[in-house]
Design an enzyme around this catalytic site. Structure first.
Site, PDB file in Angstrom:
ATOM      1  N   GLU A 179       7.239   8.370  -9.157  1.00  0.00           N
ATOM      2  CA  GLU A 179       5.867   8.865  -9.219  1.00  0.00           C
ATOM      3  C   GLU A 179       5.873  10.339  -9.625  1.00  0.00           C
ATOM      4  O   GLU A 179       5.371  11.211  -8.914  1.00  0.00           O
ATOM      5  CB  GLU A 179       5.151   8.614  -7.901  1.00  0.00           C
ATOM      6  CG  GLU A 179       4.949   7.129  -7.633  1.00  0.00           C
ATOM      7  CD  GLU A 179       4.186   6.818  -6.360  1.00  0.00           C
ATOM      8  OE1 GLU A 179       3.272   7.598  -6.025  1.00  0.00           O
ATOM      9  OE2 GLU A 179       4.508   5.812  -5.710  1.00  0.00           O
TER      10      GLU A 179
ATOM     11  N   ASP B 164       3.429  -1.088   0.680  1.00  0.00           N
ATOM     12  CA  ASP B 164       3.455   0.303   0.211  1.00  0.00           C
ATOM     13  C   ASP B 164       4.455   1.159   0.980  1.00  0.00           C
ATOM     14  O   ASP B 164       4.863   0.837   2.094  1.00  0.00           O
ATOM     15  CB  ASP B 164       2.054   0.902   0.378  1.00  0.00           C
ATOM     16  CG  ASP B 164       1.757   2.025  -0.605  1.00  0.00           C
ATOM     17  OD1 ASP B 164       2.699   2.512  -1.269  1.00  0.00           O
ATOM     18  OD2 ASP B 164       0.581   2.399  -0.717  1.00  0.00           O
TER      19      ASP B 164
ATOM     20  N   GLU C 142       4.144  -0.722  -8.646  1.00  0.00           N
ATOM     21  CA  GLU C 142       3.607   0.594  -9.012  1.00  0.00           C
ATOM     22  C   GLU C 142       4.693   1.360  -9.761  1.00  0.00           C
ATOM     23  O   GLU C 142       4.798   1.255 -10.964  1.00  0.00           O
ATOM     24  CB  GLU C 142       3.135   1.346  -7.774  1.00  0.00           C
ATOM     25  CG  GLU C 142       2.431   2.661  -8.097  1.00  0.00           C
ATOM     26  CD  GLU C 142       2.026   3.431  -6.862  1.00  0.00           C
ATOM     27  OE1 GLU C 142       1.035   4.172  -6.946  1.00  0.00           O
ATOM     28  OE2 GLU C 142       2.691   3.309  -5.812  1.00  0.00           O
TER      29      GLU C 142
ATOM     30  N   GLU D 257      -4.086   7.173  -9.434  1.00  0.00           N
ATOM     31  CA  GLU D 257      -4.341   7.692  -8.092  1.00  0.00           C
ATOM     32  C   GLU D 257      -4.049   9.188  -7.996  1.00  0.00           C
ATOM     33  O   GLU D 257      -4.683   9.899  -7.216  1.00  0.00           O
ATOM     34  CB  GLU D 257      -3.516   6.934  -7.057  1.00  0.00           C
ATOM     35  CG  GLU D 257      -2.020   7.207  -7.117  1.00  0.00           C
ATOM     36  CD  GLU D 257      -1.270   6.638  -5.915  1.00  0.00           C
ATOM     37  OE1 GLU D 257      -1.865   5.825  -5.179  1.00  0.00           O
ATOM     38  OE2 GLU D 257      -0.104   7.002  -5.724  1.00  0.00           O
TER      39      GLU D 257
END
Length: 663
Positions: free
Chosen positions: A164, A403, A452, A458
């Site tokens: 991320e 998650d 993801e 997000e």
């Protein structure tokens, strides 16, 4: 004396050469060659178009007992060729050509090396055939190059799991302590791209790349150590942070296959927009029936902060809000509604929020023929796994969103498969967030419908997601597999006007840039990030999002340059979706469409408005009927007799055309 020394040296070299043996496989199109040299150690090299791109590089598997896979004599070799088609349950195409040459080399000491060459890439993996369990101290994987090339990747300094984050391009010599996530690309001379990844990753840690300080122009693998002690931490204590590790990376069965090390090389950059090599090399699913797995779109609550307008109740995590989401989904043909954080206690999935009536929500969704997906913290699920999944099955829940793993050491990779297997038994979909990149698990367990592992929309709630980042993703992140970027912002800001807003977030880039993500990004389970009441004000956008598929019968890369722009065509049935994205620069070009087979199409296109560089929501929509063989057409955007389409994008822009075959 000198002559004697030279004679001895010559004899030694001749003896060494006699002992060294080369084994190789070549791709069916003859462009790629993977060669293994077995001598004092094992090394590999990769040739592309008869030129060595990956220079001889050492490979070995090191066990804690001092035994090494990579220093033994060859006892047997077995070759085979395969040419068939794989028909996935869903994908970027209804079938994938599976054409490869394979060589398995058996070595003394109970191990083998499998080599495979597809047109899409080459790969190798170790195979162990030992009776007892084994402990892997390390795996040595080198990538030796002839120059200090640039390297484009995700990652962090002195840390694992940088999925991320945004893409960076550095020369190999400047990587320093950077831990590079896979897939990564090496930008070689003559516009050649070398993509490195892995697949079939089971009960084994994920691989990263770091600079090889022992050699110039070289990368080497780095793996997370086996965790011995963890402690809750991170955001709301949703992570389990590793506090103590062992001096090895895995303890595993002595008879097993290890992950494929994958290298894809191309001088046609756009081909990376549709390269299924990671899927092709993955284990296929058992003969279980997965016909219940249904890709589709999801009305999502969390990004828009459960915000509704014009309603007579306070919106939020409550029954009334979720019933509105369900009504919205039912009205617009959206298959799923996601209940994200807040429906239960984060650390006890059986302790429901007193703000919702779960039986009422479940019954209402069933009445409206809408399916529900529930979010949860991974280690809470792991602790309550069988009981929780049984409860979800009784509730008729369609899937789970798991998650905050944010690790890919061996125990966490075992968790991925454990959840996939147990969820499949109960006919539950799995969407992994806070996850590592896909490594083929979705082929073995098709209920694993998305991951993801991306710096997605997000982040715009508290940071900036630039169009430049978006133009990397279809080349690299989607190379590994499906990607839950969660697009769909209705508030589209120009580059100058964007700002992070947590409760009412926006996207950077134009409205057409946002629409194009739904075609350019591959996501079998695709979130619609914004609020139902925001979509209801944007009828053009809502009509498009209601109809755009999430899986495809055919995909054709059209144009592209990593980090700059791309264009792709995808077909579902008789309808083609053609989409393009650009970075922070405007872009204009013509697309050739020789694949169109019909004589007449109804074409609806969305194009950046003339002021979209200042007002991100500015766009133009137009629908016309076009006949392929006509000499002229009334609009320059439509295909002419030679089947071309003109694309013009503003900075941070996009383009979408929907072509329905009317024959």
């Amino acid at each position: 004396m000198i002559i004697k020394k030279l004679l001895y040296l010559s004899l030694a070299l001749i003896s060494y050469a006699a002992k060294a043996q080369e084994y190789s496989v070549t791709s069916p199109n003859q462009k790629l060659k993977l060669a293994i040299t077995a001598s004092k150690n094992l090394s590999y090299r990769v040739d592309f178009n008869n030129k060595t791109i990956i220079q001889p590089s050492v490979l070995e598997l090191q066990l804690v007992n001092g035994k090494t896979f990579g220093h033994s004599a060859v006892t047997k070799k077995t070759a085979k060729s395969v040419n068939n088609e794989i028909k996935p349950l869903y994908g970027t195409s209804s079938s994938y050509k599976n054409n490869y040459n394979e060589l398995i080399i058996d070595f003394k000491g109970g191990y083998s090396l499998a080599l495979r060459a597809n047109n899409e890439g080459v790969a190798y993996r170790f195979i162990a055939s030992l009776k007892d369990s084994i402990t892997i101290k390390n795996e040595h994987f080198e990538l030796n190059l002839d120059k200090d090339y640039s390297f484009t990747t995700l990652g962090r300094n002195k840390d694992y799991h940088g999925y991320e984050t945004v893409y960076q391009t550095k020369t190999i010599s400047k990587l320093d302590s950077f831990y590079a996530c896979l897939p990564s690309v090496i930008n070689v001379d003559n516009n050649i791209k070398v993509v490195v990844s892995e697949t079939n990753l089971y009960s084994y840690p994920g691989m990263y790349l770091i600079k090889n300080n022992a050699k110039a122009n070289s990368l080497i693998a780095k793996f997370p150590q086996y965790p011995l002690e963890t402690k809750p931490g991170g955001y709301s204590n949703f992570n389990l942070h590793v506090k103590k590790t062992a001096d090895y990376i895995a303890h595993t069965a002595g008879t097993r296959t290890f992950p494929w090390r994958v290298i894809s090389i191309t001088d046609d950059e756009k081909s990376l927009l549709n390269n299924p090599i990671v899927y092709l090399l993955a284990d296929e699913s058992a003969k279980d029936d997965y016909s219940w797995v249904k890709p589709g779109k999801v009305a999502w609550d969390w990004w828009n902060a459960n915000t509704l307008q014009g309603v007579d109740f306070k919106s939020g995590v409550n029954t009334e809000t979720y019933k509105y989401f369900i009504d919205f989904a039912a009205k617009n043909g959206i298959e799923y509604v996601n209940l994200d954080e807040g429906w239960s206690d984060q650390f006890n999935l059986f302790k429901l929020s007193d703000k919702i009536n779960m039986p009422e929500i479940i019954a209402y969704a069933r009445q409206k023929n809408v399916k529900l997906i529930l979010w949860m913290v991974w280690y809470t699920l792991d602790r309550q796994l069988p009981e929780a999944l049984d409860q979800f099955q009784k509730w008729n829940i369609a899937g789970i969103k798991v998650d905050f793993m944010d690790r890919d050491d061996q125990p966490v990779m075992e968790f991925y498969e454990r959840v996939a297997r147990e969820a499949a038994k109960r006919k539950l979909l799995v969407n992994f967030h806070g996850a590592c990149k896909p490594t083929g698990l979705e082929r073995k367990y098709p209920n694993v419908i998305n991951y993801e592992a991306v710096y997605g929309l997000e982040q715009s709630k508290w940071d900036t997601v630039k169009p430049n980042h978006d133009t990397h993703l279809p080349f690299l992140r989607n190379f590994a597999g499906p990607m839950d970027y969660t697009p769909g912002a209705t508030r589209n800001a120009s580059i100058e006007n964007f700002r992070p807003v947590y409760q009412r977030p926006m996207s950077m880039g134009t409205r057409c840039h946002e629409l194009a993500k739904f075609v350019c990004f591959y996501a079998p389970l695709q979130m619609l990030a914004d609020s139902p009441t925001d979509y209801e004000k944007e009828t053009d956008m809502l009509n498009f999002l209601s109809q755009v598929p999430t899986v495809w019968d055919e995909t054709i890369p059209l144009e592209g340059k990593l980090g700059e722009y791309l264009a792709v065509a995808r077909r579902k049935g008789n309808t083609w979706y053609i989409a393009a994205l650009t970075n922070e620069k405007s872009k204009e070009f013509d697309l050739s469409l020789p694949f169109l087979k019909g004589n007449q199409y109804t074409i609806t296109y969305f194009e950046d408005g003339i002021n979209a560089d200042r007002v991100g929501t500015d766009y133009k929509k137009k629908t016309e009927v076009m006949t392929i063989n006509q000499a002229t057409v009334s609009d320059t955007n439509l295909p002419s007799a030679n089947k071309t389409l003109h694309v013009k994008m503003q900075p941070g822009g996009g383009f979408v055309a929907v072509l329905k075959n009317e024959n």
